[in-house]
Design an enzyme around this catalytic site. Sequence first.
Site, PDB file in Angstrom:
ATOM      1  N   TYR A 113       0.824  -1.220   0.000  1.00 19.93           N
ATOM      2  CA  TYR A 113       0.000   0.000   0.000  1.00 19.93           C
ATOM      3  C   TYR A 113       0.856   1.267   0.000  1.00 19.93           C
ATOM      4  O   TYR A 113       0.430   2.299  -0.535  1.00 19.93           O
ATOM      5  CB  TYR A 113      -1.008  -0.023   1.162  1.00 19.93           C
TER       6      TYR A 113
ATOM      7  N   HIS B 132     -14.476   0.840  -0.532  1.00 24.19           N
ATOM      8  CA  HIS B 132     -13.349  -0.015  -0.151  1.00 24.19           C
ATOM      9  C   HIS B 132     -12.247   0.739   0.590  1.00 24.19           C
ATOM     10  O   HIS B 132     -11.107   0.271   0.637  1.00 24.19           O
ATOM     11  CB  HIS B 132     -12.778  -0.717  -1.398  1.00 24.19           C
TER      12      HIS B 132
ATOM     13  N   THR C 156     -15.522  -1.108 -14.144  1.00 29.50           N
ATOM     14  CA  THR C 156     -15.410  -2.165 -13.128  1.00 29.50           C
ATOM     15  C   THR C 156     -15.798  -3.499 -13.744  1.00 29.50           C
ATOM     16  O   THR C 156     -16.747  -3.568 -14.524  1.00 29.50           O
ATOM     17  CB  THR C 156     -16.277  -1.883 -11.879  1.00 29.50           C
ATOM     18  N   SER C 157     -15.046  -4.547 -13.363  1.00 26.01           N
ATOM     19  CA  SER C 157     -15.350  -5.883 -13.887  1.00 26.01           C
ATOM     20  C   SER C 157     -16.588  -6.468 -13.202  1.00 26.01           C
ATOM     21  O   SER C 157     -17.053  -7.526 -13.578  1.00 26.01           O
ATOM     22  CB  SER C 157     -14.156  -6.810 -13.671  1.00 26.01           C
TER      23      SER C 157
ATOM     24  N   GLN D 146     -15.410   2.110  -5.874  1.00 23.02           N
ATOM     25  CA  GLN D 146     -14.636   1.009  -5.267  1.00 23.02           C
ATOM     26  C   GLN D 146     -13.178   1.416  -5.159  1.00 23.02           C
ATOM     27  O   GLN D 146     -12.361   0.694  -4.580  1.00 23.02           O
ATOM     28  CB  GLN D 146     -14.741  -0.237  -6.143  1.00 23.02           C
ATOM     29  N   ASN D 147     -12.840   2.561  -5.744  1.00 24.06           N
ATOM     30  CA  ASN D 147     -11.429   2.964  -5.793  1.00 24.06           C
ATOM     31  C   ASN D 147     -10.987   3.565  -4.468  1.00 24.06           C
ATOM     32  O   ASN D 147     -11.745   4.273  -3.804  1.00 24.06           O
ATOM     33  CB  ASN D 147     -11.196   3.962  -6.924  1.00 24.06           C
ATOM     34  N   VAL D 148      -9.732   3.325  -4.149  1.00 21.11           N
ATOM     35  CA  VAL D 148      -9.175   3.866  -2.909  1.00 21.11           C
ATOM     36  C   VAL D 148      -8.353   5.119  -3.192  1.00 21.11           C
ATOM     37  O   VAL D 148      -7.740   5.679  -2.293  1.00 21.11           O
ATOM     38  CB  VAL D 148      -8.360   2.791  -2.157  1.00 21.11           C
ATOM     39  N   ASP D 149      -8.328   5.552  -4.445  1.00 19.73           N
ATOM     40  CA  ASP D 149      -7.628   6.801  -4.778  1.00 19.73           C
ATOM     41  C   ASP D 149      -8.528   7.999  -4.468  1.00 19.73           C
ATOM     42  O   ASP D 149      -9.697   7.844  -4.112  1.00 19.73           O
ATOM     43  CB  ASP D 149      -7.152   6.791  -6.250  1.00 19.73           C
TER      44      ASP D 149
HETATM   45  N1  APR Z   1     -11.589   2.962 -19.032  1.00 21.52           N
HETATM   46  C1  APR Z   1     -12.644   2.294 -18.484  1.00 21.52           C
HETATM   47  N2  APR Z   1     -12.571   1.019 -18.062  1.00 21.52           N
HETATM   48  C2  APR Z   1     -11.382   0.400 -18.196  1.00 21.52           C
HETATM   49  C3  APR Z   1     -10.240   1.026 -18.732  1.00 21.52           C
HETATM   50  C4  APR Z   1     -10.375   2.380 -19.176  1.00 21.52           C
HETATM   51  N3  APR Z   1      -9.370   3.068 -19.719  1.00 21.52           N
HETATM   52  N4  APR Z   1      -9.221   0.126 -18.714  1.00 21.52           N
HETATM   53  C5  APR Z   1      -9.711  -1.000 -18.178  1.00 21.52           C
HETATM   54  N5  APR Z   1     -11.017  -0.856 -17.863  1.00 21.52           N
HETATM   55  C6  APR Z   1     -11.956  -1.804 -17.274  1.00 21.52           C
HETATM   56  C7  APR Z   1     -11.652  -3.281 -17.478  1.00 21.52           C
HETATM   57  O1  APR Z   1     -12.152  -3.725 -18.749  1.00 21.52           O
HETATM   58  C8  APR Z   1     -12.401  -3.917 -16.314  1.00 21.52           C
HETATM   59  O2  APR Z   1     -13.756  -4.182 -16.638  1.00 21.52           O
HETATM   60  O3  APR Z   1     -11.923  -1.615 -15.870  1.00 21.52           O
HETATM   61  C9  APR Z   1     -12.340  -2.814 -15.234  1.00 21.52           C
HETATM   62  C10 APR Z   1     -11.371  -3.090 -14.117  1.00 21.52           C
HETATM   63  O4  APR Z   1     -11.774  -4.222 -13.397  1.00 21.52           O
HETATM   64  P1  APR Z   1     -10.976  -4.702 -12.101  1.00 21.52           P
HETATM   65  O5  APR Z   1      -9.515  -4.681 -12.376  1.00 21.52           O
HETATM   66  O6  APR Z   1     -11.587  -5.980 -11.672  1.00 21.52           O
HETATM   67  O7  APR Z   1     -11.258  -3.528 -11.025  1.00 21.52           O
HETATM   68  P2  APR Z   1     -12.535  -3.299 -10.114  1.00 21.52           P
HETATM   69  O8  APR Z   1     -13.768  -3.812 -10.759  1.00 21.52           O
HETATM   70  O9  APR Z   1     -12.485  -1.890  -9.667  1.00 21.52           O
HETATM   71  O10 APR Z   1     -12.178  -4.248  -8.887  1.00 21.52           O
HETATM   72  C11 APR Z   1     -13.063  -4.292  -7.794  1.00 21.52           C
HETATM   73  O11 APR Z   1     -11.535  -5.632  -6.575  1.00 21.52           O
HETATM   74  O12 APR Z   1      -9.466  -6.253  -5.826  1.00 21.52           O
HETATM   75  C12 APR Z   1     -10.539  -5.509  -5.576  1.00 21.52           C
HETATM   76  O13 APR Z   1     -10.781  -3.980  -3.920  1.00 21.52           O
HETATM   77  C13 APR Z   1     -10.360  -4.069  -5.240  1.00 21.52           C
HETATM   78  O14 APR Z   1     -11.923  -2.261  -5.553  1.00 21.52           O
HETATM   79  C14 APR Z   1     -11.304  -3.372  -6.174  1.00 21.52           C
HETATM   80  C15 APR Z   1     -12.317  -4.472  -6.512  1.00 21.52           C
END
Ligand code: APR
Length: 230
Positions: A55, A106, A172-173, A88-91
Amino acid sequence: MSRRKVVILTGAGISAESGIKTFRDSGGLWENHRIEDVASPEGWQRNPKLVLDFYNQRRRQLLQAQPNRAHLALAELEKKFDVTIVTQNVDDLHERGGSTKIIHLHGELLKARSEQNESLVVDCVNDILLGHKAPDGAQLRPHIVWFGEPVPEIENAVPHVKEADIFVVIGTSLAVYPAAGLIHYTTYESEKWLIDPNEMPLPRIPNLKFINEKATVGVEFLVNRLLSDD
Ligand code: APR
């Protein structure tokens, strides 16, 4: 007439174009780090230094990063709408981008808390080291929700989602609950948008439109459209 309510759920993808890595894309953070080592209470018990290092590195990167056009465009929406961001972002890039109502599901990188008392939270811009103490004398830990820990802010988020006229999901995925389930609290008639540059299985929800673009492009498009429609 009262302002229409927009609720926005963001994930790591909205900060990708600010140079902050996502978690599950190729080259993402979870490719090189094991979740159970750096983002779980068990990992913290086993090797707190590894967790702090992880972190500390994230925090240093964040302090070099700037909000991108997507963060800035979301702040513009406040001119005409009642906007709540659930992230969900910590930024802190939504804050620096100018948004004013932000729920951090988060936790936040720029805060730390007592290992013994989760409500004892302090600001934190520097590295946290072993031996750094909270005001109660306990070790400081990152103010981050780890896997297996409760997500108390979800209770503040749900009522906003239920009242949303427009609900937008960005970058977000939708792999992590309870955040991924928020869309199911939307009303049938609300407008729903999902912005992501990658094809993904869409939630089975009425009135959901997919903008298959990266955040800077997709958010600017949607914000212009919402501001000109209203
Ligand atoms: N613009 C928009 N979306 C994007 C970009 C971009 N330039 N680049 C990538 N992505 C998308 C990806 O296609 C994916 O669907 O962002 C998503 C990122 O997904 P994850 O990496 O799974 O992140 P997130 O969904 O925020 O994760 C959720 O998981 O590990 C934990 O606590 C952590 O808050 C986080 C949570």
